[in-house]
Design an enzyme around this catalytic site. Structure first.
Site, PDB file in Angstrom:
ATOM      1  N   GLU A 164      45.117  37.016  31.557  1.00 29.52           N
ATOM      2  CA  GLU A 164      46.294  37.540  32.448  1.00 29.52           C
ATOM      3  C   GLU A 164      47.713  37.559  31.884  1.00 29.52           C
ATOM      4  O   GLU A 164      48.911  36.933  32.681  1.00 29.52           O
ATOM      5  CB  GLU A 164      46.271  36.558  33.723  1.00 29.52           C
TER       6      GLU A 164
ATOM      7  N   GLU B 105      36.990  38.277  35.433  1.00 21.68           N
ATOM      8  CA  GLU B 105      37.233  37.256  36.418  1.00 21.68           C
ATOM      9  C   GLU B 105      37.326  37.761  37.836  1.00 21.68           C
ATOM     10  O   GLU B 105      38.324  38.581  38.167  1.00 21.68           O
ATOM     11  CB  GLU B 105      38.240  36.381  35.933  1.00 21.68           C
TER      12      GLU B 105
END
Length: 539
Positions: free
Chosen positions: A196, A314
């Protein structure tokens, strides 16, 4: 046997009796052409780094499920993984860019994560001891898991302003860790770089040109370390939220053949504390919004990086540990299975669920290790849905979602049907597009053969149709006692519970005449397996 089946039909019909509406329609599957293709091990689950004192909304649902302290000897855990017969596990999460590896020339002390006010995500750096890495790999080998490991992509960088980090990545610690892994003979399917950090990032971000430069370096390291190896791991990046401009620049900067997989994260239900979580899950318009991201990523891969493929690295539906009393209950399977189906259609090769265990969105309960409903949804998908994706059409209602794949490991086609309506009982005729086309052609040639054409239209075996009784398999999923937030899933009227020895229960279908209509009760899900479906794309 007939008595048991009759009882199931009676039980299954109860919701229909009280449903306000009955809707008739058709589902048409086109088995002539491959729409997309997934990896053989499409279903994936993550093991995260979050410690037990990771909390959201005054709740701390992670307990001891971290990579660092998960009880690998718990019998339920091994059996849950082994039931997949090769589950892909991604080791990664928000704290992975703060993980040091206690190997080689590491000069920092090897301490666990600790609460730290000014730390990234409120935690200090943490350290993985090689003894623990050895334990994890023994466990992965025993359970036949396929491993994707997320590397620390912030090591050596410094914060420039706010969440922006700059400077070259220091690869030394990761390289020593990879050397140790190779020396031990540990099998890593893929290495993922960072978590991220794309776009504006979550907590931290790195410019795409710098990220691409570091990936070129990492690719050289992998090529060198695995020189002569028969199984060189894939390189995956960036493991972050989709940002078109950033993703394009990353592909352009890194260049041809550096990245094998473009991984992105999706939490399209919003915050776990959102009071509208349930209504979003049952809203087809909201579920459809995910298609925008899937479609855009497919487009930029084709245009800027056709040597790569797409993964959902994810996805937990709701972020910040998921929604309490929602993400671990039956209702979450409407979102989960729908997104597995949608992702497949958009050329997604792998879909990693956040998490295998930990948080509210774990496939397994974080304290008892007992499977939550989504575990069984994922397991049925893994066992029934093959990697070839087919086109399926139905104009019955936007609340009736349908997906079709070639069946896994055998001939035929498997259909997934999801009924989001709380009042409509759908009674559907399943049709093969091949036979519809044949019927139309023959109708033009001879209008005197109407009866023959009609028989072909509703046949699932195409030109090889016979009058013999053919059976299909049905797996109807409902919540226990009709309570949508039940943590017990019911399969064909039987609650799914671990056996006395902690084994995963048998997932047995009911068998129905292939020519009979499919009945999908309100707020239920069904996998329908047609073993004699004529589909050239499945050969």
């Amino acid at each position: 046997m007939e008595l048991c089946f009759g009882w199931f039909l009676l039980v299954a019909s109860i919701p229909a009796i009280f449903a306000q509406d009955i809707s008739h329609g058709s589902i048409v599957v086109d088995g002539t052409m491959t729409v997309a293709q997934t990896d053989d091990n499409f279903v994936c689950a993550t093991i995260d780094w979050w410690p037990h004192d990771k909390c959201n909304y005054d709740q701390c649902p992670w307990h001891y499920t971290s990579v660092m302290n998960l009880n690998l000897s718990h019998p339920f855990l091994a059996k849950a993984i082994q039931a997949f017969n090769r589950l892909r596990i991604r080791v990664g999460g928000s704290l992975q860019d703060q993980v040091l590896y206690d190997v080689g020339n590491l000069k920092s002390p090897c301490h666990p994560f600790q609460k730290m006010k000014d730390g990234l995500f409120g935690f200090s750096k943490g350290c993985l001891h090689m003894e623990r890495w050895d334990e994890l790999n023994r466990f992965f080998k025993e359970t036949s898991a396929m491993v994707t490991f997320g590397l620390n992509a912030l090591h050596g960088r410094h914060k420039i302003k706010r969440s922006l980090w700059g400077g070259d990545w220091d690869s030394s610690n990761a390289q020593d860790f990879m050397k140790y892994t190779i020396s031990k003979g540990y099998q890593i399917d893929s290495w993922e770089f960072g978590n991220e950090l794309s776009g504006n990032g979550i907590g931290a971000h790195v410019h795409a040109d710098q990220y691409g430069k570091d990936l070129v370096n990492l690719r050289k390291i992998i090529n060198e370390l695995y020189k002569g190896s028969q199984s060189k791991p894939s390189l995956i990046a960036p493991g972050g939220f989709y940002d078109e401009e950033w993703f394009v620049k990353l592909l352009q900067t890194s260049g041809f053949g550096v990245i094998d997989v473009m991984s992105h994260h999706m939490y399209n239900l919003g915050a776990g504390v959102d009071p509208k979580l349930v209504s979003k899950i049952l809203n087809p318009d909201h579920l459809n919004k995910a298609a925008y991201t899937f479609g855009n990523l497919t487009h930029i891969i084709r245009r800027h990086g056709p040597w790569t493929s797409a993964w959902v690295g994810e996805s937990g539906g709701a972020y910040n540990s998921g929604g309490a009393h929602v993400s671990n209950t039956f209702i979450n399977s409407f979102w989960y299975l729908d997104q597995l189906g949608m992702a497949s259609k958009y050329h997604t090769k792998v879909y990693c669920r956040q998490t295998l265990i930990g948080g509210n969105y774990g496939l397994l309960n974080a304290t008892t290790f007992v499977p939550n409903p989504d575990y069984y949804s994922g397991l049925l998908w893994h066992r029934l849905m093959g990697k070839v994706v087919l086109n399926v059409e139905s104009h019955a209602s936007p609340f009736l979602r349908s997906y079709a794949h070639c069946s896994k490991g055998r001939a035929g086609v498997t259909l997934l049907v999801i009924n989001l309506s709380n009042q409509t009982n759908f009674i559907m005729n399943a049709q093969n597009s091949i036979n519809l086309k044949l019927a139309a052609i023959e109708q033009n040639i001879s209008r005197d053969s109407f009866t023959h054409n009609l028989k072909k239209t509703f046949s699932w075996v195409g030109t090889k149709a016979s009058d013999d009784a053919l059976l299909r398999e049905e797996y109807h999923l409902t919540p226990k006692d009709g309570y949508l937030r039940s943590q017990t899933m019911v399969l064909n009227g039987i609650p799914l519970e671990l056996t006395r020895t902690g084994d995963i229960p048998s997932l047995n279908p009911v068998r129905v005449n292939v020519k009979s209509p499919i009945t999908i009760s309100p707020l239920s899900i069904a996998f329908i397996v047609f073993p004699n479906f004529e589909a050239p794309a499945c050969r």
